[in-house]
Design an enzyme around this catalytic site. Sequence first.
Site, PDB file in Angstrom:
ATOM      1  N   TYR A 166       0.801  -1.223   0.000  1.00 45.86           N
ATOM      2  CA  TYR A 166       0.000   0.000   0.000  1.00 45.86           C
ATOM      3  C   TYR A 166       0.839   1.281   0.000  1.00 45.86           C
ATOM      4  CZ  TYR A 166      -4.099  -2.952   0.963  1.00 45.86           C
ATOM      5  OH  TYR A 166      -5.103  -3.900   0.897  1.00 45.86           O
ATOM      6  N   ASP A 199     -12.030  -7.830   6.821  1.00 47.93           N
ATOM      7  CA  ASP A 199     -13.369  -7.759   6.221  1.00 47.93           C
ATOM      8  C   ASP A 199     -14.058  -9.116   6.375  1.00 47.93           C
ATOM      9  OD1 ASP A 199     -13.110  -5.108   5.403  1.00 47.93           O
ATOM     10  OD2 ASP A 199     -14.043  -5.490   3.457  1.00 47.93           O
TER      11      ASP A 199
HETATM   12  P1  ATP Z   1     -13.193   0.981   1.707  1.00 50.04           P
HETATM   13  O1  ATP Z   1     -12.399   0.488   0.560  1.00 50.04           O
HETATM   14  O2  ATP Z   1     -13.108   2.457   1.934  1.00 50.04           O
HETATM   15  O3  ATP Z   1     -12.991   0.180   2.972  1.00 50.04           O
HETATM   16  P2  ATP Z   1     -15.382  -0.455   0.609  1.00 50.04           P
HETATM   17  O4  ATP Z   1     -15.693  -0.064  -0.773  1.00 50.04           O
HETATM   18  O5  ATP Z   1     -14.581  -1.687   0.852  1.00 50.04           O
HETATM   19  O6  ATP Z   1     -14.697   0.771   1.350  1.00 50.04           O
HETATM   20  P3  ATP Z   1     -17.545   0.065   2.405  1.00 50.04           P
HETATM   21  O7  ATP Z   1     -17.678   1.490   2.065  1.00 50.04           O
HETATM   22  O8  ATP Z   1     -17.002  -0.239   3.741  1.00 50.04           O
HETATM   23  O9  ATP Z   1     -16.695  -0.688   1.334  1.00 50.04           O
HETATM   24  O10 ATP Z   1     -18.948  -0.629   2.281  1.00 50.04           O
HETATM   25  C1  ATP Z   1     -19.266  -1.735   1.466  1.00 50.04           C
HETATM   26  C2  ATP Z   1     -20.718  -2.090   1.701  1.00 50.04           C
HETATM   27  O11 ATP Z   1     -20.870  -2.624   3.043  1.00 50.04           O
HETATM   28  C3  ATP Z   1     -21.633  -0.876   1.688  1.00 50.04           C
HETATM   29  O12 ATP Z   1     -22.060  -0.539   0.413  1.00 50.04           O
HETATM   30  C4  ATP Z   1     -22.754  -1.313   2.586  1.00 50.04           C
HETATM   31  O13 ATP Z   1     -23.654  -2.134   1.893  1.00 50.04           O
HETATM   32  C5  ATP Z   1     -22.045  -2.144   3.636  1.00 50.04           C
HETATM   33  N1  ATP Z   1     -21.698  -1.327   4.806  1.00 50.04           N
HETATM   34  C6  ATP Z   1     -20.501  -0.784   5.107  1.00 50.04           C
HETATM   35  N2  ATP Z   1     -20.572  -0.090   6.255  1.00 50.04           N
HETATM   36  C7  ATP Z   1     -21.839  -0.176   6.688  1.00 50.04           C
HETATM   37  C8  ATP Z   1     -22.539   0.329   7.831  1.00 50.04           C
HETATM   38  N3  ATP Z   1     -21.950   1.101   8.754  1.00 50.04           N
HETATM   39  N4  ATP Z   1     -23.846   0.039   7.951  1.00 50.04           N
HETATM   40  C9  ATP Z   1     -24.470  -0.733   7.048  1.00 50.04           C
HETATM   41  N5  ATP Z   1     -23.875  -1.237   5.966  1.00 50.04           N
HETATM   42  C10 ATP Z   1     -22.561  -0.979   5.776  1.00 50.04           C
END
Ligand code: ATP
Length: 355
Positions: free
Chosen positions: A134, A252
Amino acid sequence: MSAKRIAVLPGDGIGREVIPQALRVMEAVGALVQFTEFDWGADRYLADGVTVPPDGFAMLDREFDAIFVGAFGDPRVVTNVHAKEILLGMRFKMDLYANVRPVRLLDSSLCPMKGIEPKDIDFVVLRENTEGVYTDAGGVFKQGTEDEIAIQEDINTYKGVARIIRYAFEYAERNPRLDGGPRKSVLLSDKSNAMTHAGGLWQRVFQEISRGYPQIAPKHMYVDALCMQIVRDPRQFDVIVTNNMFGDIITDLAAGLQGGLGMAASGNIHPGRTSMFEPVHGSAPPIAGKNVANPFGAILTAAMMLRHLGLSVEAGRIEAAVLEAVRQKKTTQDIGGPLGTREAGEWVVARVQRI
Ligand code: ATP
């Protein structure tokens, strides 16, 4: 004791919905804290092109006891440059080398696995936070042609590997399990059978440091096997230490055992320095602005931050209130309740005042 000074960066998307709930909960529990809010994020970047103001990180380090962050990421900023500069900037430039991600099950109803109880899931993933793939080292050659070459370097230094492994053993010594029992093992997870150069360094340093902690069993598992084992039998894990990318992925997966991304908390720590705390989830653009995001990950992160700052009593009360909310289904829909973000936050606010 003087009030702990906390820099608050709600950021983008659901960060701006969940962080205010966590702030209200910290105030309601009577924690001696003082918040200063910063507008770093997509709106600010789109308005004036600033991601991190000059002196930004040094100012955070100098003037605050801790940093409380929501999430960064906005579809309007396609390059995601602001998220990279703010979030990765904080981790790298403030040298917050230990990403601490506890994996705990508050209530059986949250776990998709059969027959698993809260006592069965109580481990922590310690992710190296300043190196690995990263760092954005590498480059692209002959881009857009059939001869294109993309190189993404995996940086592993003796110093970086040694300090996160030492942190893991120290963590195991100092942080008992939730049932009060001692933590008995530290497990190194890597892919040293395929990534031999970096893996070799991690393996050697792990063996060297583990000798200083004879009461803690050193274990090892390849990361692919670990993923399978986490969902087959999460009971066997205590402390897992791993590199930046594997830690990102494993946590995750582990969040899935805790009730999803909305329930997971994390800290970005450099012992003795101003550290940063953020929920594991991102800005979640598809659900942003709808009052549906689960605020409990942010609220549990607030508890983690308070405990780090020595406010353990308040932290314990917040965790107890969230546990009660889960038991009574006073939650958002992602974990089976009927409430919105604000309403779930309000319930916890009311509850912490009565605990
Ligand atoms: P990052 O790369 O910034 O970690 P990401 O794209 O992996 O982000 P998130 O933004 O964490 O993913 O979210 C992925 C999906 O998980 C969201 O679209 C939602 O459906 C679910 N999700 C994440 N956080 C929440 C929350 N606090 N409450 C409900 N659902 C959530």
